[in-house]
Design a protein around this motif. Structure first.
Motif, PDB file in Angstrom:
ATOM      1  N   VAL A  68       0.808  -1.224   0.000  1.00 35.77           N
ATOM      2  CA  VAL A  68       0.000   0.000   0.000  1.00 35.77           C
ATOM      3  C   VAL A  68       0.845   1.280   0.000  1.00 35.77           C
ATOM      4  O   VAL A  68       0.477   2.275  -0.633  1.00 35.77           O
ATOM      5  CB  VAL A  68      -1.044  -0.048   1.145  1.00 35.77           C
ATOM      6  N   ASP A  69       1.987   1.276   0.671  1.00 31.36           N
ATOM      7  CA  ASP A  69       2.820   2.487   0.687  1.00 31.36           C
ATOM      8  C   ASP A  69       3.376   2.780  -0.714  1.00 31.36           C
ATOM      9  O   ASP A  69       3.379   3.925  -1.167  1.00 31.36           O
ATOM     10  CB  ASP A  69       3.938   2.395   1.732  1.00 31.36           C
ATOM     11  N   LYS A  70       3.788   1.722  -1.409  1.00 28.41           N
ATOM     12  CA  LYS A  70       4.312   1.898  -2.773  1.00 28.41           C
ATOM     13  C   LYS A  70       3.196   2.368  -3.708  1.00 28.41           C
ATOM     14  O   LYS A  70       3.403   3.195  -4.588  1.00 28.41           O
ATOM     15  CB  LYS A  70       4.898   0.571  -3.307  1.00 28.41           C
ATOM     16  N   ARG A  72       0.511   4.144  -2.887  1.00 27.89           N
ATOM     17  CA  ARG A  72       0.150   5.552  -2.643  1.00 27.89           C
ATOM     18  C   ARG A  72       1.214   6.522  -3.145  1.00 27.89           C
ATOM     19  O   ARG A  72       0.942   7.702  -3.327  1.00 27.89           O
ATOM     20  CB  ARG A  72      -0.099   5.775  -1.148  1.00 27.89           C
ATOM     21  N   MET A  73       2.424   6.030  -3.335  1.00 26.09           N
ATOM     22  CA  MET A  73       3.444   6.900  -3.921  1.00 26.09           C
ATOM     23  C   MET A  73       3.145   7.138  -5.401  1.00 26.09           C
ATOM     24  O   MET A  73       3.611   8.098  -5.992  1.00 26.09           O
ATOM     25  CB  MET A  73       4.837   6.276  -3.768  1.00 26.09           C
ATOM     26  N   SER A  76      -1.670   9.459  -5.793  1.00 19.46           N
ATOM     27  CA  SER A  76      -1.510  10.399  -4.689  1.00 19.46           C
ATOM     28  C   SER A  76      -2.782  11.208  -4.426  1.00 19.46           C
ATOM     29  O   SER A  76      -3.324  11.837  -5.336  1.00 19.46           O
ATOM     30  CB  SER A  76      -0.347  11.336  -5.021  1.00 19.46           C
ATOM     31  N   LEU A  84      -0.572  20.981   6.944  1.00 19.35           N
ATOM     32  CA  LEU A  84       0.877  20.833   6.778  1.00 19.35           C
ATOM     33  C   LEU A  84       1.458  20.344   8.101  1.00 19.35           C
ATOM     34  O   LEU A  84       0.863  20.530   9.156  1.00 19.35           O
ATOM     35  CB  LEU A  84       1.498  22.171   6.366  1.00 19.35           C
ATOM     36  N   PHE A  85       2.613  19.709   8.027  1.00 14.50           N
ATOM     37  CA  PHE A  85       3.202  19.204   9.273  1.00 14.50           C
ATOM     38  C   PHE A  85       4.599  19.776   9.489  1.00 14.50           C
ATOM     39  O   PHE A  85       5.156  20.452   8.611  1.00 14.50           O
ATOM     40  CB  PHE A  85       3.217  17.677   9.302  1.00 14.50           C
ATOM     41  N   PHE A  95       9.637  15.691   3.281  1.00 13.55           N
ATOM     42  CA  PHE A  95       9.021  14.435   3.726  1.00 13.55           C
ATOM     43  C   PHE A  95       8.960  13.346   2.643  1.00 13.55           C
ATOM     44  O   PHE A  95       9.312  12.189   2.921  1.00 13.55           O
ATOM     45  CB  PHE A  95       7.623  14.704   4.307  1.00 13.55           C
ATOM     46  N   GLU A  98      12.228  11.773   2.588  1.00 12.86           N
ATOM     47  CA  GLU A  98      12.508  10.987   3.809  1.00 12.86           C
ATOM     48  C   GLU A  98      11.865   9.609   3.749  1.00 12.86           C
ATOM     49  O   GLU A  98      12.507   8.611   4.077  1.00 12.86           O
ATOM     50  CB  GLU A  98      11.987  11.725   5.043  1.00 12.86           C
ATOM     51  N   ILE A  99      10.597   9.567   3.322  1.00 15.33           N
ATOM     52  CA  ILE A  99       9.924   8.254   3.335  1.00 15.33           C
ATOM     53  C   ILE A  99      10.485   7.319   2.256  1.00 15.33           C
ATOM     54  O   ILE A  99      10.345   6.106   2.361  1.00 15.33           O
ATOM     55  CB  ILE A  99       8.374   8.370   3.212  1.00 15.33           C
ATOM     56  N   LYS A 101      13.665   7.370   1.684  1.00 17.47           N
ATOM     57  CA  LYS A 101      15.061   7.254   2.144  1.00 17.47           C
ATOM     58  C   LYS A 101      16.029   7.747   1.063  1.00 17.47           C
ATOM     59  O   LYS A 101      17.041   7.113   0.770  1.00 17.47           O
ATOM     60  CB  LYS A 101      15.380   5.823   2.572  1.00 17.47           C
ATOM     61  N   ARG A 142       3.899  19.075  -2.637  1.00 10.79           N
ATOM     62  CA  ARG A 142       4.346  17.955  -1.786  1.00 10.79           C
ATOM     63  C   ARG A 142       3.899  16.639  -2.440  1.00 10.79           C
ATOM     64  O   ARG A 142       4.648  15.675  -2.477  1.00 10.79           O
ATOM     65  CB  ARG A 142       3.697  18.137  -0.407  1.00 10.79           C
ATOM     66  N   ASN A 143       2.664  16.632  -2.963  1.00 11.50           N
ATOM     67  CA  ASN A 143       2.166  15.433  -3.640  1.00 11.50           C
ATOM     68  C   ASN A 143       2.894  15.179  -4.959  1.00 11.50           C
ATOM     69  O   ASN A 143       3.032  14.038  -5.385  1.00 11.50           O
ATOM     70  CB  ASN A 143       0.673  15.574  -3.939  1.00 11.50           C
TER      71      ASN A 143
END
Lengths: 209, 255
Positions: A68-70, A72-73, A76, A84-85, A95, A98-99, A101, A142-143
């Motif tokens: 699922v993470d792959k 959603r990349m 999007s 925002l964070f 971010f 970072e996710i 790496k 960001r997306n």
């Protein structure tokens, strides 16, 4: 070729038997009264919700088989009112790196910022100092930092003024020109005009394609 | 001269008058805590009396298996209590049990290997109780903080998940805050030892007639021990418990 297909998707008592094919590089809008299930369709496409029955196909493969993470990349989802964070704009744009790496590509971040009329000095700007329109623009880039294959827009221009809307439309248009696919929930007449296909939804069913 | 304290039943009965002070305050302030207070006092008396006799028996038995069983019972009860403090988060008993077991066993091992305490029931059991109880409080704080943070930052976490983050990447800052919250009271207490409070272990030894200079050595050991225990318990519980907020599809399941 269809990049995304929904086959007989139902979700609780919100959606009933939704079938939809999304060709690659297309722009599809979902319209309909509020509460009709438009956002739910987008969230199912993003796997933020899981359908009760039916199948979600991505690039000819059952989406459930892709981590699922792959997934959603590549597919999007953008929120109507993004949050925002972190502390600064840079925290948000870093971010996606970072996710994955991967080392942050500052120049790429600056290029995207400039595409939405924000200067490089915005990188260090505290998010608390941004206007609603600026927040939406930062959220969108960001997306788009790693150019997903499908962009799901959930009324992203609702509540924006004309200038902000224009900037967002330009960004979406350049994303499409680079081969991206867009599915948007919108009431905006400009976006509806740009769409290649308008799907009207009422009470969880597709009324008109 | 022996200055140690000998509490007899009569003086205990007189001391019980102090509970009436608390009851009067609750009544006058309309706190409605009277029944809770009475139940807690009765529970404390019954539980402590039972444990007094049980410990006396176990100490005289001096059996390694019985001692280990007693430690496990302490950890089990602490884990059950810690899990209750995270009401609303499902399946918290095992994360709590594993966390308290880890913090207790590693800290005990450190104390025994360093020669600070001996592996005999009269030393191991009370120390295990202190470690497990402090770990339990730390874990409870972690769970409480986690619930609040997940509720307040629901959309922020979803935004990160929508970008392709894995659950830990989406809530790493929350996990970090929870660990900090769990450890903070121990750190704060340690800062004020000696200037605000004379902590339990030290006071107990002084009461029992031990030289204060000797008693502080044990208290210093307790500071080291509790820092280790609460940090281990906070880290373990927070790193296990955050997963309870997500399903296999990396969606938030608890608001």
């Amino acid at each position: 070729m269809d990049i995304l297909s929904l086959k007989n998707i139902s979700f609780q008592n919100i959606l009933a038997n939704i079938s939809l094919n999304v060709p690659q590089n297309s722009f599809i809008t979902l319209s309909g009264p509020s509460g009709s299930g438009k956002s739910t369709i987008l969230k199912i496409c993003a796997r933020m919700l899981t359908q009760s029955t039916g199948e979600l196909i991505f690039e000819g493969e059952d989406a459930a088989k892709i981590p699922v993470d792959k997934y959603r990349m590549q597919v999007s989802y953008c929120f109507q009112q993004p949050v925002l964070f972190g502390d600064t704009v840079a925290d948000n744009l870093d971010f996606p790196f970072e996710i994955r790496k991967e080392p942050v590509k500052r120049q790429h971040e600056i290029e995207l910022l400039e595409r939405v009329n924000l200067s490089s000095s915005y990188l260090e700007k505290p998010i608390a100092d941004l206007s609603g329109g600026e927040k939406q623009r930062v959220a969108l880039i960001r997306n788009l930092m790693f150019k997903p294959k499908v962009l799901l827009l959930d009324e992203v221009t609702a509540g924006l003024d004309a200038d902000n809307k224009k900037i967002v439309h330009m960004l979406i248009s350049s994303y499409r020109k680079s081969g991206g696919t867009v599915i948007a929930v919108t009431h905006d007449t400009d976006e509806l005009r740009q769409a290649e296909q308008i799907i009207h939804i009422e009470e969880g069913r597709i009324i008109e394609q | 001269m022996n200055n140690s304290v000998h509490v007899n039943n009569l003086s205990l009965t007189y001391a019980a008058v102090l509970v009436i002070v608390a009851l009067i305050i609750s009544n006058r302030q309309k706190l409605k805590l009277e029944s809770d207070m009475i139940v807690s006092v009765i529970r404390a008396i019954v539980q402590l009396t039972i444990v007094g006799y049980v410990l006396k028996y176990i100490f005289s038995l001096n059996n390694i298996l019985v001692t280990a069983a007693m430690i496990l019972i302490i950890i089990f009860n602490a884990a059950r209590n810690a899990a209750n403090r995270g009401k609303g988060i499902p399946k918290l008993f095992w994360p709590s049990f594993i966390s308290i077991l880890t913090s207790t066993s590693i800290t005990l091992l450190g104390l025994v290997l360093s020669g600070a305490i001996k592996f005999i029931p009269s030393q191991i059991i009370p120390i295990s109780g202190m470690i497990a109880s402090n770990s339990m409080v730390a874990i409870g704080l972690c769970y409480k903080q986690m619930k609040t943070k997940f509720h307040d930052e629901h959309q922020r976490i979803e935004e990160k998940l929508a970008l392709g983050a894995q659950p830990f990447q989406a809530c790493a800052n929350i996990v970090q805050t929870c660990v900090k919250t769990g450890m903070q009271p121990t750190i704060d207490s340690a800062k004020t030892y000696g200037i605000v409070s004379l902590p339990g272990m030290m006071s107990g030894l002084i009461f029992a007639g031990v030289d204060p200079v000797f008693a502080i050595k044990y208290q210093i050991m307790v500071v080291f021990m509790l820092l280790s225990a609460t940090s281990l318990a906070s880290v373990c519980s927070s790193y296990i418990a955050y997963r309870r907020f997500f399903n296999d599809e990396f969606q938030i399941i608890i608001d």
